[in-house]
Design a protein around this motif. Sequence first.
Motif, PDB file in Angstrom:
ATOM      1  N   ASN A 120      12.795  14.982  14.375  1.00 54.79           N
ATOM      2  CA  ASN A 120      13.166  15.194  12.990  1.00 54.79           C
ATOM      3  C   ASN A 120      14.133  14.085  12.580  1.00 54.79           C
ATOM      4  OD1 ASN A 120      12.064  17.998  12.120  1.00 54.79           O
ATOM      5  ND2 ASN A 120      12.942  18.369  14.159  1.00 54.79           N
ATOM      6  N   TYR A 121      13.898  13.505  11.406  1.00 55.57           N
ATOM      7  CA  TYR A 121      14.768  12.449  10.889  1.00 55.57           C
ATOM      8  C   TYR A 121      15.283  12.859   9.507  1.00 55.57           C
ATOM      9  CZ  TYR A 121      12.987   9.392  14.561  1.00 55.57           C
ATOM     10  OH  TYR A 121      12.666   8.841  15.785  1.00 55.57           O
ATOM     11  N   TYR A 122      16.550  12.546   9.250  1.00 56.50           N
ATOM     12  CA  TYR A 122      17.186  12.873   7.976  1.00 56.50           C
ATOM     13  C   TYR A 122      17.720  11.582   7.369  1.00 56.50           C
ATOM     14  CZ  TYR A 122      16.912  17.507  10.008  1.00 56.50           C
ATOM     15  OH  TYR A 122      16.452  18.659  10.595  1.00 56.50           O
ATOM     16  N   SER A 123      17.361  11.346   6.103  1.00 58.03           N
ATOM     17  CA  SER A 123      17.716  10.066   5.487  1.00 58.03           C
ATOM     18  C   SER A 123      17.994  10.244   4.006  1.00 58.03           C
ATOM     19  CB  SER A 123      16.583   9.053   5.675  1.00 58.03           C
ATOM     20  OG  SER A 123      15.413   9.476   4.984  1.00 58.03           O
ATOM     21  N   THR A 124      18.634   9.245   3.434  1.00 57.14           N
ATOM     22  CA  THR A 124      18.725   9.101   1.981  1.00 57.14           C
ATOM     23  C   THR A 124      17.887   7.884   1.593  1.00 57.14           C
ATOM     24  OG1 THR A 124      20.692   7.711   2.113  1.00 57.14           O
ATOM     25  CG2 THR A 124      21.029  10.092   1.913  1.00 57.14           C
ATOM     26  N   PHE A 125      17.454   7.859   0.345  1.00 58.07           N
ATOM     27  CA  PHE A 125      16.596   6.744  -0.047  1.00 58.07           C
ATOM     28  C   PHE A 125      16.803   6.408  -1.516  1.00 58.07           C
ATOM     29  CE2 PHE A 125      14.078  10.486  -1.037  1.00 58.07           C
ATOM     30  CZ  PHE A 125      13.470  10.173  -2.245  1.00 58.07           C
ATOM     31  N   GLY A 126      16.436   5.184  -1.837  1.00 54.08           N
ATOM     32  CA  GLY A 126      16.402   4.710  -3.215  1.00 54.08           C
ATOM     33  C   GLY A 126      15.137   3.902  -3.427  1.00 54.08           C
ATOM     34  N   GLN A 127      14.583   3.974  -4.628  1.00 53.94           N
ATOM     35  CA  GLN A 127      13.333   3.274  -4.903  1.00 53.94           C
ATOM     36  C   GLN A 127      13.321   2.786  -6.346  1.00 53.94           C
ATOM     37  OE1 GLN A 127       9.692   5.655  -4.891  1.00 53.94           O
ATOM     38  NE2 GLN A 127       8.584   4.008  -3.883  1.00 53.94           N
ATOM     39  N   LEU A 128      12.859   1.557  -6.529  1.00 52.09           N
ATOM     40  CA  LEU A 128      12.689   0.993  -7.859  1.00 52.09           C
ATOM     41  C   LEU A 128      11.241   0.536  -7.994  1.00 52.09           C
ATOM     42  CD1 LEU A 128      13.907   0.025 -10.568  1.00 52.09           C
ATOM     43  CD2 LEU A 128      14.384  -2.165  -9.442  1.00 52.09           C
ATOM     44  N   VAL A 129      10.556   1.042  -9.036  1.00 50.70           N
ATOM     45  CA  VAL A 129       9.141   0.728  -9.217  1.00 50.70           C
ATOM     46  C   VAL A 129       8.911   0.210 -10.630  1.00 50.70           C
ATOM     47  CG1 VAL A 129       6.783   1.621  -9.219  1.00 50.70           C
ATOM     48  CG2 VAL A 129       8.436   2.512  -7.572  1.00 50.70           C
ATOM     49  N   LEU A 130       8.180  -0.894 -10.725  1.00 49.91           N
ATOM     50  CA  LEU A 130       7.638  -1.393 -11.987  1.00 49.91           C
ATOM     51  C   LEU A 130       6.125  -1.432 -11.827  1.00 49.91           C
ATOM     52  CD1 LEU A 130       7.599  -2.953 -14.750  1.00 49.91           C
ATOM     53  CD2 LEU A 130       7.794  -5.044 -13.403  1.00 49.91           C
ATOM     54  N   ASP A 131       5.407  -0.779 -12.734  1.00 45.55           N
ATOM     55  CA  ASP A 131       3.954  -0.752 -12.612  1.00 45.55           C
ATOM     56  C   ASP A 131       3.333  -0.860 -13.998  1.00 45.55           C
ATOM     57  OD1 ASP A 131       1.309  -0.372 -12.049  1.00 45.55           O
ATOM     58  OD2 ASP A 131       1.529   1.574 -11.072  1.00 45.55           O
ATOM     59  N   THR A 132       2.832  -2.050 -14.333  1.00 43.45           N
ATOM     60  CA  THR A 132       2.102  -2.232 -15.589  1.00 43.45           C
ATOM     61  C   THR A 132       0.655  -2.635 -15.335  1.00 43.45           C
ATOM     62  OG1 THR A 132       2.675  -4.582 -15.855  1.00 43.45           O
ATOM     63  CG2 THR A 132       4.245  -2.970 -16.715  1.00 43.45           C
ATOM     64  N   TYR A 133       0.181  -2.475 -14.091  1.00 42.30           N
ATOM     65  CA  TYR A 133      -1.231  -2.742 -13.802  1.00 42.30           C
ATOM     66  C   TYR A 133      -2.105  -1.864 -14.709  1.00 42.30           C
ATOM     67  CZ  TYR A 133      -0.699  -5.574  -9.528  1.00 42.30           C
ATOM     68  OH  TYR A 133      -0.427  -6.582  -8.626  1.00 42.30           O
ATOM     69  N   ASP A 134      -3.177  -2.455 -15.229  1.00 42.70           N
ATOM     70  CA  ASP A 134      -4.075  -1.668 -16.068  1.00 42.70           C
ATOM     71  C   ASP A 134      -5.030  -0.811 -15.246  1.00 42.70           C
ATOM     72  OD1 ASP A 134      -5.537  -3.779 -15.060  1.00 42.70           O
ATOM     73  OD2 ASP A 134      -6.437  -4.363 -16.969  1.00 42.70           O
ATOM     74  N   ASP A 135      -5.099  -1.063 -13.951  1.00 42.20           N
ATOM     75  CA  ASP A 135      -5.922  -0.243 -13.069  1.00 42.20           C
ATOM     76  C   ASP A 135      -5.354  -0.353 -11.666  1.00 42.20           C
ATOM     77  OD1 ASP A 135      -8.854   1.143 -12.979  1.00 42.20           O
ATOM     78  OD2 ASP A 135      -8.485   0.071 -11.113  1.00 42.20           O
ATOM     79  N   ARG A 136      -5.329   0.773 -10.951  1.00 37.63           N
ATOM     80  CA  ARG A 136      -4.744   0.753  -9.616  1.00 37.63           C
ATOM     81  C   ARG A 136      -5.624   0.018  -8.618  1.00 37.63           C
ATOM     82  NH1 ARG A 136      -3.608   6.122  -5.859  1.00 37.63           N
ATOM     83  NH2 ARG A 136      -2.626   5.049  -4.119  1.00 37.63           N
ATOM     84  N   TYR A 137      -6.932   0.175  -8.743  1.00 39.85           N
ATOM     85  CA  TYR A 137      -7.849  -0.350  -7.735  1.00 39.85           C
ATOM     86  C   TYR A 137      -8.425  -1.719  -8.094  1.00 39.85           C
ATOM     87  CZ  TYR A 137      -7.578   4.417  -6.003  1.00 39.85           C
ATOM     88  OH  TYR A 137      -7.111   5.620  -5.523  1.00 39.85           O
TER      89      TYR A 137
END
Length: 755
Positions: free
Chosen positions: A561-578
């Motif tokens: 078992n692991y315990y953590s804190t996290f932070g995430q920054l996301v920019l997503d302006t793609y017109d399609d994921r695939y």
Amino acid sequence: MKKTLLYFMMLVWGTSAMAQKVSDGERPKVGVVLSGGGAKGMAHIGALKVIEEAGIKIDFIGGTSMGAFVGALYASGYSANQLDSIFRSTNFDQLIRDNLPRSAKTFYEKDDSDRYSLTLPFKNFKVSVPPAYSGGQNIYNELVRVLYHVKDIDDFNNLPIPFLCIATNVETGEQVLLDKGYLPEAVMASGTLPSLFEPTKLDGKILIDGGVVNNYPLEEIKKLGADIVIGVDVQHGLSDREGLLSATEILLQINNFRTAGAMVEKSKRTDIYIKPSLDQYSVIDFNKYDEIIRLGEVAARNKWEELKQLAASGDTKRVAIKQVVPKDSLMINRLIIDGDLENYTRGYIKGKLRFNLEEKTTFKKLDQGISNLSATGNFKTIHHKLTSNGEGEDVTLVLEENPNKTFLRLGLHYDDLYKSAAIANLTKKRFLVKDDVASFDFILGDKIRYNLQYYVDKGTYWSYGLNSRYNTFENSIDFDVIRDNFDVPEGININNLNIDVNDFTNQIYLQTVWKEEFAFTIGAEHKWLRISTQTLGEFLDENGLPLLRADEGRTLFEKSNYYSTFGQLVLDTYDDRYFPTRGLYFNGDFHLYLLSSDFNDNFKEFSVAKARMGGAIPVFKNLSLNLETEGGFKLGTSNVTSFDFVLGGYGTDLINNFVPFLGYDFLSLPGNSYVKAFGRLDFEFARNNHLLFSANFANVEDDIFRTGEWFTEPNYSGYGLGYGWESFLGPVQVMYTWSPEGKNDQLFFSIGYWF
């Protein structure tokens, strides 16, 4: 000779009949009737061009369905040539399908749209079918934009050309005459073909396509005061069985039962009856506008002498109307919400609109805000009205909450890692509080998995949520990867090892979003991770004791078992994921691991940082280039290797720090740090069909950022040639990959959305 004489006699009789309708010296009032007919209604534009050319001043105009669309625009002041330009530049396929841009969706909604193939309302343990293929939101937005210059005219008799259109009361089957109100709403109501578009609620009535009861409003135009009526009829009569090849054609046939017979008499009572030859076209052939508009012109030119005779009968010459210049900027200084909202707050709605009051904005931003609201699926009706208030505009949102709060979502998928799987999702909105949504995925296949999400959306304010996920897969990997990552005793000599990875992750988090493009998230995480195999069996040392720990017949490399804190920054302006063709992407993630149950007795506090960034740009028509770079590293002196990076394989939804890399099988290249570059050329040689050429390069091993190895010539490379198809199940992809240094080649298959 006989045909010429007959034509001359008919022309003389028709002109004489028209002349009898007005007294000497009076100018005859000219009305135009435009029938419904879907895409075939674009022929109206060609006919109007010829009517203009003949010099006829139109005093009244009316229509049904597509005839209402064309008629309203013409009545508002657009010329026929302007209508031609508007229709040619409009992507009707996107408008009709209500395809919302990916940028309109929150990060939560983007994940949903990229995961499920089918969504159905679910109430009282019963699945229902959506009321229509499209809500018509995009079409309504476009009508608001192009009719902005007449937004304050609520009596259609006061338009540059008096106008009316017809709708049908779906509850009573009665005709509804629309000649007052908000013009875009009236036009939308007239054209809501049943099952294609959702019915329109207007003044307490539920309205559908006027073509059901009156597809050619001849009498209504005469009642306005028209002495002479020019009619353009683009509808066809009842089809035989060979012509009923689609659901749309069958629906049109049902609509025509009531109106086809009436047209025989109406055509006789039309002074100049223009009937384009359009039997070979469908009501959805919007891509054939060149041919359809041309046939409208041809049919009108066949009546040229009659049109010129009408233009000469008194002062009928059309008064030039100033060319309408569509406006793009507007000042919205007040937001009015019209509707009883029980589940969503004003702050939620205002946050979704994403524009500030009392500041100049554009129709593009306004449409984006309306799309943001529509993308939530929380509202059945979103009609916005723009009206002047002296210093700027009021925007009135007519909102009706979607009564469906529970949805069943389904999908299928196959890939070389998770193998075959089916996903069943139950989504419940307004689960505990306003603005929330709860979602549970149950994934059944070669391995059983689940994904539970709860999210409270506060727009630009801090939103919050929790996730719980169980993920498992099995794959054969090079035994050297195990040696590099875990403490394996000497004396075990095998080439490949079949391992099981089991991951149980729980998160609580806070998130704030800016313009549906940036998301910043902070939270805490618990993860139970087990890596095991059944391949090794009982390997004993010289004293007869097991070399590796085992549990329930499985050899264990990790079970902590692991315990953590996290932070995430996301920019997503793609017109399609695939298959992105434009847009930017950035995903930065930082995890600080603070505690562990420490199965391998080697835990010290450590952290893992990683980032991926890139962009997609169109190069030529149907050819786009996608370039990305990514990397990651571990900080700290802990000997825990369970969160090291392992490159290899092909896919878009790998867990933890497993990274796709063309040319190598899954989980082939390990290290606690890596850098990778990726490029792909995407040629869409036919609609939704893609030819793909990809290349990637990487350095991956321990501490490459400390040693400077990350900046040297890549040690690993891979290339791929593939095919992609945007199917109703999701993307179907076949990719042949190879690597020059390892002389490896792989063939990867993926069917459906990744989950």
